[in-house]
Design an enzyme around this catalytic site. Structure first.
Site, PDB file in Angstrom:
ATOM      1  N   THR A  10       0.686  -1.196  -0.044  1.00  0.00           N
ATOM      2  CA  THR A  10       0.066   0.085  -0.084  1.00  0.00           C
ATOM      3  C   THR A  10       0.938   1.214  -0.148  1.00  0.00           C
ATOM      4  OG1 THR A  10      -1.869   1.221   1.303  1.00  0.00           O
ATOM      5  CG2 THR A  10      -0.245   0.103   2.500  1.00  0.00           C
ATOM      6  N   LYS A  13      -0.382   5.800   4.019  1.00  0.00           N
ATOM      7  CA  LYS A  13       0.165   5.497   5.514  1.00  0.00           C
ATOM      8  C   LYS A  13      -0.781   5.424   6.394  1.00  0.00           C
ATOM      9  CE  LYS A  13       4.481   7.624   4.578  1.00  0.00           C
ATOM     10  NZ  LYS A  13       4.580   7.861   3.369  1.00  0.00           N
ATOM     11  N   LYS A  15      -3.563   3.381   6.296  1.00  0.00           N
ATOM     12  CA  LYS A  15      -3.952   1.874   6.233  1.00  0.00           C
ATOM     13  C   LYS A  15      -2.726   1.158   6.780  1.00  0.00           C
ATOM     14  CE  LYS A  15      -6.176   1.264   1.412  1.00  0.00           C
ATOM     15  NZ  LYS A  15      -6.228   0.795   0.329  1.00  0.00           N
ATOM     16  N   ASP A  72      -7.888  -3.387  -0.640  1.00  0.00           N
ATOM     17  CA  ASP A  72      -8.508  -2.607  -1.540  1.00  0.00           C
ATOM     18  C   ASP A  72      -9.891  -2.083  -0.609  1.00  0.00           C
ATOM     19  OD1 ASP A  72      -8.512  -1.099  -4.238  1.00  0.00           O
ATOM     20  OD2 ASP A  72     -10.522  -1.791  -4.143  1.00  0.00           O
ATOM     21  N   SER A  73     -10.275  -0.821  -0.477  1.00  0.00           N
ATOM     22  CA  SER A  73     -11.200  -0.507   0.577  1.00  0.00           C
ATOM     23  C   SER A  73     -12.000   0.801  -0.171  1.00  0.00           C
ATOM     24  CB  SER A  73     -10.777  -0.364   1.851  1.00  0.00           C
ATOM     25  OG  SER A  73      -9.562   0.365   1.880  1.00  0.00           O
ATOM     26  N   TYR A 157     -12.020   9.377   4.898  1.00  0.00           N
ATOM     27  CA  TYR A 157     -13.515   9.607   5.268  1.00  0.00           C
ATOM     28  C   TYR A 157     -13.546   9.731   6.654  1.00  0.00           C
ATOM     29  CZ  TYR A 157     -14.042   9.572   0.051  1.00  0.00           C
ATOM     30  OH  TYR A 157     -14.073   9.517  -1.463  1.00  0.00           O
TER      31      TYR A 157
HETATM   32  P1  ITT Z   1      -3.284   1.816  -1.958  1.00  0.00           P
HETATM   33  O1  ITT Z   1      -4.260   1.476  -3.258  1.00  0.00           O
HETATM   34  O2  ITT Z   1      -1.961   2.409  -2.111  1.00  0.00           O
HETATM   35  O3  ITT Z   1      -3.467   0.899  -0.955  1.00  0.00           O
HETATM   36  P2  ITT Z   1      -5.257   4.007  -1.811  1.00  0.00           P
HETATM   37  O4  ITT Z   1      -5.555   4.932  -0.597  1.00  0.00           O
HETATM   38  O5  ITT Z   1      -5.577   4.221  -3.173  1.00  0.00           O
HETATM   39  O6  ITT Z   1      -3.936   3.194  -1.391  1.00  0.00           O
HETATM   40  P3  ITT Z   1      -7.422   2.345  -2.450  1.00  0.00           P
HETATM   41  O7  ITT Z   1      -7.618   2.271  -3.694  1.00  0.00           O
HETATM   42  O8  ITT Z   1      -8.094   0.915  -1.566  1.00  0.00           O
HETATM   43  O9  ITT Z   1      -6.289   2.679  -1.622  1.00  0.00           O
HETATM   44  O10 ITT Z   1      -8.752   3.285  -1.835  1.00  0.00           O
HETATM   45  C1  ITT Z   1      -9.392   3.603  -0.480  1.00  0.00           C
HETATM   46  C2  ITT Z   1      -9.743   4.785  -0.164  1.00  0.00           C
HETATM   47  O11 ITT Z   1     -11.194   4.606   0.523  1.00  0.00           O
HETATM   48  C3  ITT Z   1      -8.910   5.631   0.879  1.00  0.00           C
HETATM   49  O12 ITT Z   1      -8.331   6.460   0.028  1.00  0.00           O
HETATM   50  C4  ITT Z   1     -10.120   6.497   1.609  1.00  0.00           C
HETATM   51  O13 ITT Z   1     -10.476   7.390   0.819  1.00  0.00           O
HETATM   52  C5  ITT Z   1     -11.254   5.377   1.725  1.00  0.00           C
HETATM   53  N1  ITT Z   1     -11.031   4.571   2.920  1.00  0.00           N
HETATM   54  C6  ITT Z   1     -10.695   3.186   2.767  1.00  0.00           C
HETATM   55  N2  ITT Z   1     -10.402   2.707   4.335  1.00  0.00           N
HETATM   56  C7  ITT Z   1     -10.745   3.788   4.962  1.00  0.00           C
HETATM   57  C8  ITT Z   1     -10.773   3.952   6.321  1.00  0.00           C
HETATM   58  O14 ITT Z   1     -10.459   3.179   7.363  1.00  0.00           O
HETATM   59  N3  ITT Z   1     -11.165   5.184   6.936  1.00  0.00           N
HETATM   60  C9  ITT Z   1     -11.331   6.350   5.989  1.00  0.00           C
HETATM   61  N4  ITT Z   1     -11.240   6.218   4.462  1.00  0.00           N
HETATM   62  C10 ITT Z   1     -11.083   5.027   4.194  1.00  0.00           C
END
Ligand code: ITT
Length: 203
Positions: A10, A13, A15, A72-73, A157
């Site tokens: 990832t 930071k 996450k 992915d989240s 968020y």
């Molecule tokens: P990586 O792909 O490098 O892991 P990313 O931030 O781009 O980083 P994602 O594509 O999975 O990761 O997008 C996840 C987004 O969803 C993240 O940037 C947040 O905006 C939101 N998100 C996911 N988990 C969250 C959490 O626990 N609290 C707040 N927002 C969250």
């Protein structure tokens, strides 16, 4: 005996911090993308959290020859038919930061009353080696979207998301609690079992 090394694929930071805390008792050494010198962009072109988690874990595993996990989240808002969903990181456009994404979400929900602001965070974590996808683990955290940003804890968020059963956002709630009830915490609990099983075969 040397610990098994597991790369956390990832660039986020927030996450990474949560993953380190929740997995702290696993008998493994967590490595970051920085630790292994991986700095390529990965195209997340699948239409599901699971698909994109598998892409991220597989690309890094194949290129680095390590055992890799990828998260992915995102946030699904009912009044927006599940948006931003898999596009959560770039809701306000390519390269958008958390602040801009939160402002856009508040704007989109401006006319939506409290009872219709239900939402959930979803997380899928994939575990891969260079030759196979070992498995995936998922988690969901139900809640609702506040009317303004509250609190500095967490990332993304979190300052807008009120988890079910609480009356404050994750931005205000202590990280110890988020790391027990969140979508990521739930997925990591299942992932830990997958990792343990895999490790017991390796040693
Ligand atoms: P990586 O792909 O490098 O892991 P990313 O931030 O781009 O980083 P994602 O594509 O999975 O990761 O997008 C996840 C987004 O969803 C993240 O940037 C947040 O905006 C939101 N998100 C996911 N988990 C969250 C959490 O626990 N609290 C707040 N927002 C969250």
């Amino acid at each position: 005996m040397e610990k098994v090394k597991l790369v956390v694929a990832t660039t986020n930071k927030g996450k990474l911090k949560e993953i380190r805390v929740v997995l702290k008792n696993l008998p493994i050494e967590l490595l970051t993308l920085e630790d292994i010198g991986f700095n390529e962009g990965i195209v997340e072109d699948k239409d599901s959290f699971e698909g994109n988690a598998i892409v991220k874990a597989t690309v890094v595993a194949k290129k680095s020859n390590y055992f890799v996990m990828a998260d992915d989240s995102g946030l699904e808002v009912d009044a927006l038919d599940g948006a931003p969903g898999i596009y959560s990181a770039r809701y306000a456009g390519e390269g958008a930061d958390d602040k801009k994404n939160n402002i856009k979400l508040l704007e989109e929900l401006a006319s939506i009353p409290k009872e219709k602001r239900t939402a959930r965070f979803r997380c899928v974590i994939a575990l891969a080696t260079p030759s196979e996808v070992i498995g995936t683990a998922d988690g969901v955290c139900e809640g609702s979207i506040d009317f303004k940003e509250e609190g500095q804890n967490g990332f993304g968020y979190d300052s807008l998301f009120i988890p079910e059963g609480y009356d404050q956002t994750f931005g205000c709630i202590e990280s110890e609690i988020k790391n027990k009830i969140s979508h990521r915490a739930q997925a990591l609990k299942k992932l830990a079992q997958l990792v343990q099983k895999k490790i017991s075969k390796l040693v």
